[in-house]
Design a protein around this motif. Structure first.
Motif, PDB file in Angstrom:
ATOM      1  N   SER A   1      35.130   3.526   5.195  1.00 35.73           N
ATOM      2  CA  SER A   1      35.869   2.754   4.170  1.00 35.73           C
ATOM      3  C   SER A   1      35.426   3.152   2.766  1.00 35.73           C
ATOM      4  O   SER A   1      36.142   2.945   1.804  1.00 35.73           O
ATOM      5  CB  SER A   1      35.601   1.263   4.321  1.00 35.73           C
ATOM      6  OG  SER A   1      36.198   0.773   5.470  1.00 35.73           O
TER       7      SER A   1
ATOM      8  N   CYS B   1      34.922  -7.138   0.108  1.00 29.96           N
ATOM      9  CA  CYS B   1      33.489  -6.867  -0.098  1.00 29.96           C
ATOM     10  C   CYS B   1      32.939  -5.695   0.706  1.00 29.96           C
ATOM     11  O   CYS B   1      31.860  -5.195   0.409  1.00 29.96           O
ATOM     12  CB  CYS B   1      32.660  -8.122   0.148  1.00 29.96           C
ATOM     13  SG  CYS B   1      32.639  -8.642   1.867  1.00 29.96           S
TER      14      CYS B   1
ATOM     15  N   SER C   1      30.874  -3.369   2.704  1.00 34.13           N
ATOM     16  CA  SER C   1      29.511  -3.620   3.198  1.00 34.13           C
ATOM     17  C   SER C   1      28.634  -4.336   2.165  1.00 34.13           C
ATOM     18  O   SER C   1      27.410  -4.365   2.310  1.00 34.13           O
ATOM     19  CB  SER C   1      28.874  -2.339   3.733  1.00 34.13           C
ATOM     20  OG  SER C   1      29.204  -1.246   2.945  1.00 34.13           O
ATOM     21  N   GLY C   2      29.246  -4.847   1.120  1.00 30.96           N
ATOM     22  CA  GLY C   2      28.559  -5.823   0.277  1.00 30.96           C
ATOM     23  C   GLY C   2      27.824  -5.296  -0.945  1.00 30.96           C
ATOM     24  O   GLY C   2      26.991  -6.009  -1.518  1.00 30.96           O
ATOM     25  N   THR C   3      28.163  -4.090  -1.396  1.00 30.80           N
ATOM     26  CA  THR C   3      27.426  -3.508  -2.536  1.00 30.80           C
ATOM     27  C   THR C   3      27.459  -4.417  -3.774  1.00 30.80           C
ATOM     28  O   THR C   3      26.430  -4.650  -4.413  1.00 30.80           O
ATOM     29  CB  THR C   3      28.039  -2.136  -2.926  1.00 30.80           C
ATOM     30  OG1 THR C   3      28.279  -1.398  -1.748  1.00 30.80           O
ATOM     31  CG2 THR C   3      27.128  -1.373  -3.857  1.00 30.80           C
TER      32      THR C   3
ATOM     33  N   LEU D   1      38.900  -8.570   5.057  1.00 30.21           N
ATOM     34  CA  LEU D   1      39.777  -8.714   6.211  1.00 30.21           C
ATOM     35  C   LEU D   1      39.074  -8.307   7.508  1.00 30.21           C
ATOM     36  O   LEU D   1      39.413  -8.777   8.589  1.00 30.21           O
ATOM     37  CB  LEU D   1      40.989  -7.788   5.972  1.00 30.21           C
ATOM     38  CG  LEU D   1      42.207  -7.885   6.841  1.00 30.21           C
ATOM     39  CD1 LEU D   1      42.794  -9.285   6.795  1.00 30.21           C
ATOM     40  CD2 LEU D   1      43.254  -6.884   6.333  1.00 30.21           C
TER      41      LEU D   1
ATOM     42  N   ALA E   1      33.189  -5.519   8.482  1.00 37.17           N
ATOM     43  CA  ALA E   1      32.713  -5.497   7.089  1.00 37.17           C
ATOM     44  C   ALA E   1      31.864  -6.743   6.813  1.00 37.17           C
ATOM     45  O   ALA E   1      30.802  -6.661   6.184  1.00 37.17           O
ATOM     46  CB  ALA E   1      33.901  -5.432   6.130  1.00 37.17           C
TER      47      ALA E   1
ATOM     48  N   ALA F   1      42.667 -10.941   1.438  1.00 38.53           N
ATOM     49  CA  ALA F   1      42.705 -11.148  -0.027  1.00 38.53           C
ATOM     50  C   ALA F   1      44.091 -11.573  -0.498  1.00 38.53           C
ATOM     51  O   ALA F   1      44.228 -12.160  -1.569  1.00 38.53           O
ATOM     52  CB  ALA F   1      42.277  -9.877  -0.741  1.00 38.53           C
TER      53      ALA F   1
ATOM     54  N   PRO G   1      38.831  -2.722  -4.052  1.00 40.79           N
ATOM     55  CA  PRO G   1      39.656  -2.965  -2.862  1.00 40.79           C
ATOM     56  C   PRO G   1      39.803  -1.696  -2.029  1.00 40.79           C
ATOM     57  O   PRO G   1      39.247  -0.649  -2.344  1.00 40.79           O
ATOM     58  CB  PRO G   1      41.003  -3.365  -3.451  1.00 40.79           C
ATOM     59  CG  PRO G   1      40.792  -3.540  -4.899  1.00 40.79           C
ATOM     60  CD  PRO G   1      39.604  -2.728  -5.275  1.00 40.79           C
TER      61      PRO G   1
ATOM     62  N   LEU H   1      49.792  -4.267  -2.149  1.00 45.29           N
ATOM     63  CA  LEU H   1      48.587  -5.007  -1.746  1.00 45.29           C
ATOM     64  C   LEU H   1      47.909  -5.627  -2.974  1.00 45.29           C
ATOM     65  O   LEU H   1      47.558  -6.814  -2.977  1.00 45.29           O
ATOM     66  CB  LEU H   1      47.612  -4.049  -1.025  1.00 45.29           C
ATOM     67  CG  LEU H   1      46.216  -4.581  -0.742  1.00 45.29           C
ATOM     68  CD1 LEU H   1      46.257  -5.722   0.279  1.00 45.29           C
ATOM     69  CD2 LEU H   1      45.277  -3.467  -0.231  1.00 45.29           C
TER      70      LEU H   1
HETATM   71  C1  LIG Z   1      36.664   0.491  -0.237  1.00 43.84           C
HETATM   72  S1  LIG Z   1      36.209  -0.782   0.835  1.00 43.84           S
HETATM   73  C2  LIG Z   1      35.141  -1.765  -0.164  1.00 43.84           C
HETATM   74  C3  LIG Z   1      33.776  -1.211  -0.206  1.00 43.84           C
HETATM   75  C4  LIG Z   1      32.832  -2.048  -0.979  1.00 43.84           C
HETATM   76  N1  LIG Z   1      33.139  -2.034  -2.395  1.00 43.84           N
HETATM   77  C5  LIG Z   1      31.396  -1.564  -0.757  1.00 43.84           C
HETATM   78  O1  LIG Z   1      30.817  -0.935  -1.655  1.00 43.84           O
HETATM   79  O2  LIG Z   1      30.862  -1.763   0.317  1.00 43.84           O
HETATM   80  C6  LIG Z   1      37.647  -1.722   0.945  1.00 43.84           C
HETATM   81  C7  LIG Z   1      37.562  -2.931   1.850  1.00 43.84           C
HETATM   82  O3  LIG Z   1      38.782  -3.647   1.743  1.00 43.84           O
HETATM   83  C8  LIG Z   1      39.009  -4.304   2.982  1.00 43.84           C
HETATM   84  N2  LIG Z   1      40.438  -4.724   3.016  1.00 43.84           N
HETATM   85  C9  LIG Z   1      41.541  -3.985   3.182  1.00 43.84           C
HETATM   86  N3  LIG Z   1      42.631  -4.766   3.096  1.00 43.84           N
HETATM   87  C10 LIG Z   1      42.208  -6.037   2.855  1.00 43.84           C
HETATM   88  C11 LIG Z   1      42.829  -7.279   2.637  1.00 43.84           C
HETATM   89  N4  LIG Z   1      44.178  -7.402   2.679  1.00 43.84           N
HETATM   90  N5  LIG Z   1      42.063  -8.359   2.395  1.00 43.84           N
HETATM   91  C12 LIG Z   1      40.708  -8.266   2.359  1.00 43.84           C
HETATM   92  N6  LIG Z   1      40.068  -7.113   2.580  1.00 43.84           N
HETATM   93  C13 LIG Z   1      40.782  -6.003   2.803  1.00 43.84           C
HETATM   94  C14 LIG Z   1      38.602  -3.271   4.003  1.00 43.84           C
HETATM   95  O4  LIG Z   1      38.283  -3.911   5.235  1.00 43.84           O
HETATM   96  C15 LIG Z   1      37.379  -2.629   3.322  1.00 43.84           C
HETATM   97  O5  LIG Z   1      36.196  -3.231   3.786  1.00 43.84           O
END
Ligand SMILES: C[S@@+](CC[C@H](N)C(=O)[O-])C[C@H]1O[C@@H](n2cnc3c(N)ncnc32)[C@H](O)[C@@H]1O
Length: 394
Positions: A189, A218, A220-222, A240, A244, A272, A291, A312
């Motif tokens: 991701s 979030c 992995s929660g950085t 979602l 994660a 979200a 996102p 989205l």
């Molecule tokens: C790029 S990653 C985020 C990584 C995060 N910033 C980190 O550093 O760990 C995007 C995240 O958006 C989540 N995601 C995708 N569509 C979503 C939605 N409709 N609602 C909530 N989360 C969603 C995915 O599961 C994924 O974990």
């Protein structure tokens, strides 16, 4: 006191962050990598831990004419080192960084002349050098220049040569540990570099530490982890994906133990685009999030990804509008494919906040996207990150 801030690889972002944290008064952007803030008091050691975009903080010690002959300049620097360098048992260790003096300035020659000058005063010294004109934070750290010596930084302001002494450097080992040493990483991701997460949190402005801070994608929660370290106490991460949320919990627990933190963040599996069904209207103080950025591999149909993501983000933004307090901010990363293909979510109810003041916008070294926004990317990346800051139009 007057301070120089040595900026990281994305100077526009670094300056935006510094202005958000320190305010705009008495600030001048001297060259691509140096920002000066005068007439202020800071705790440099503490502050550097919260600034993702600053590599070094230095105190301005002296201003001399830029054409001062080397022997005279070396004498002044030697005096400065004698009074200000930290002294251990042995030699006085020092290093010099040319942070954009230009002209005929030769930092190596100056270093050797300072060494001779010190020797004539019966002080034996060791000069730390590197192949570059400036010493990296790693070189400064490894040679213990801040605890057992000093680093002097030189840059130019018109006809004046400014000499600053480094007070603190970015905690590169800590940052790397938080990035690569966390128990769960999600390379599929994608994850934000902790430095960028810090900058984004700072872009949210001066917010109360106990207000609700939300990352609705979030991963992995950085972001939540960095916010926890920056002292925010009311933290919530939603995503979602069940995996994660599990990963975020593991990483947050690891960080709490590592730093001995009391705070516990809350994590929930939520979409979200439906957050308004879960959180009360106007209950969130700040939203900071990266996102879903579209397919990271096999990016064949950019147009389709742009449409899907705009939809989205628009739906998510509708929900954010509902749950965010009226004076709250949203700080987001949006993808830019190949550095030029942007996405266009609905922003009718939002005002886009410019993080840099007008007076900086025409500086020759500032790199902005073609729509005037700040970007973050690393060499070879297909998906660049656009930093977007929004406030509600009430
Ligand atoms: C790029 S990653 C985020 C990584 C995060 N910033 C980190 O550093 O760990 C995007 C995240 O958006 C989540 N995601 C995708 N569509 C979503 C939605 N409709 N609602 C909530 N989360 C969603 C995915 O599961 C994924 O974990």
């Amino acid at each position: 006191m007057n301070y120089a801030f040595i900026l990281g690889t994305h100077p526009g972002l670094s300056v935006a962050e510094l202005l958000a944290v320190l305010g705009d008064n008495d600030v001048s952007w001297e060259n691509e990598r140096v920002l000066v803030k005068k007439n202020t008091e800071i705790n440099a050691e503490n502050l550097i831990g919260y600034l993702g975009g600053t590599l070094k903080i230095a105190e301005i010690e002296m201003e001399v004419p830029v054409n001062m002959p080397v022997p005279a300049l070396a004498k002044k620097c030697a005096e400065l080192l004698q009074t200000k360098a930290k002294r251990g048992e042995g030699k006085l260790i020092f290093g010099l960084s040319d942070q954009g003096v230009g002209g005929h300035f030769q930092v190596e020659k100056l270093g050797l002349t300072i060494k001779k000058e010190l020797k004539s005063g019966e002080i034996s010294s060791r000069l730390v050098t590197s192949r570059e004109k400036e010493l990296s934070s790693v070189v400064v750290g490894q040679n213990k220049l801040l605890s057992k010596g000093a680093e002097l930084i030189f840059f130019r302001q018109g006809q004046t040569l400014i000499i600053a002494r480094t007070l603190s450097i970015q905690a590169y080992k800590e940052l790397s540990r938080r990035d690569f040493g966390r128990p769960v990483r999600d390379d599929h991701s994608g994850m934000l570099p902790p430095k960028l997460a810090q900058m984004m949190i700072n872009f949210a402005g001066q917010i109360s530490v106990d207000g609700l801070f939300l990352d609705p994608f979030c991963g992995s929660g950085t972001i939540i982890n960095e916010a926890m370290l920056m002292g925010y106490t009311n933290l919530m991460g939603t995503d979602l994906s069940e995996k994660a949320i599990k990963d975020s919990r593991v990483n947050a627990e690891w960080l709490r133990e590592l730093y001995g933190l009391e705070i516990r963040a809350k994590f929930h599996i939520k979409n979200a685009t439906r957050l308004a069904q879960f959180l009360k209207p106007k209950s969130v103080d700040t939203i900071v999030s990266e996102p879903y950025l579209g397919p990271q591999r096999g990016l064949n149909d950019i147009a389709a990804a742009q449409v899907e993501l705009a939809e989205l983000y628009s739906k998510a933004l509708d929900n954010f509008y509902n749950i965010l307090k009226d004076d709250g901010r949203v700080v987001m990363v949006w993808p830019v494919f190949f550095g030029r293909e942007f996405i266009e979510p609905q922003l009718d109810k939002w005002q886009v906040i410019n993080l840099l003041p007008e007076r900086f916008l025409n500086l020759p070294w500032l790199k902005l996207s073609e729509r005037g926004t700040l970007l973050y990317h690393r060499d070879g990346q297909k998906v660049w990150r656009e930093l977007i800051v929004l406030e509600k139009i009430n």
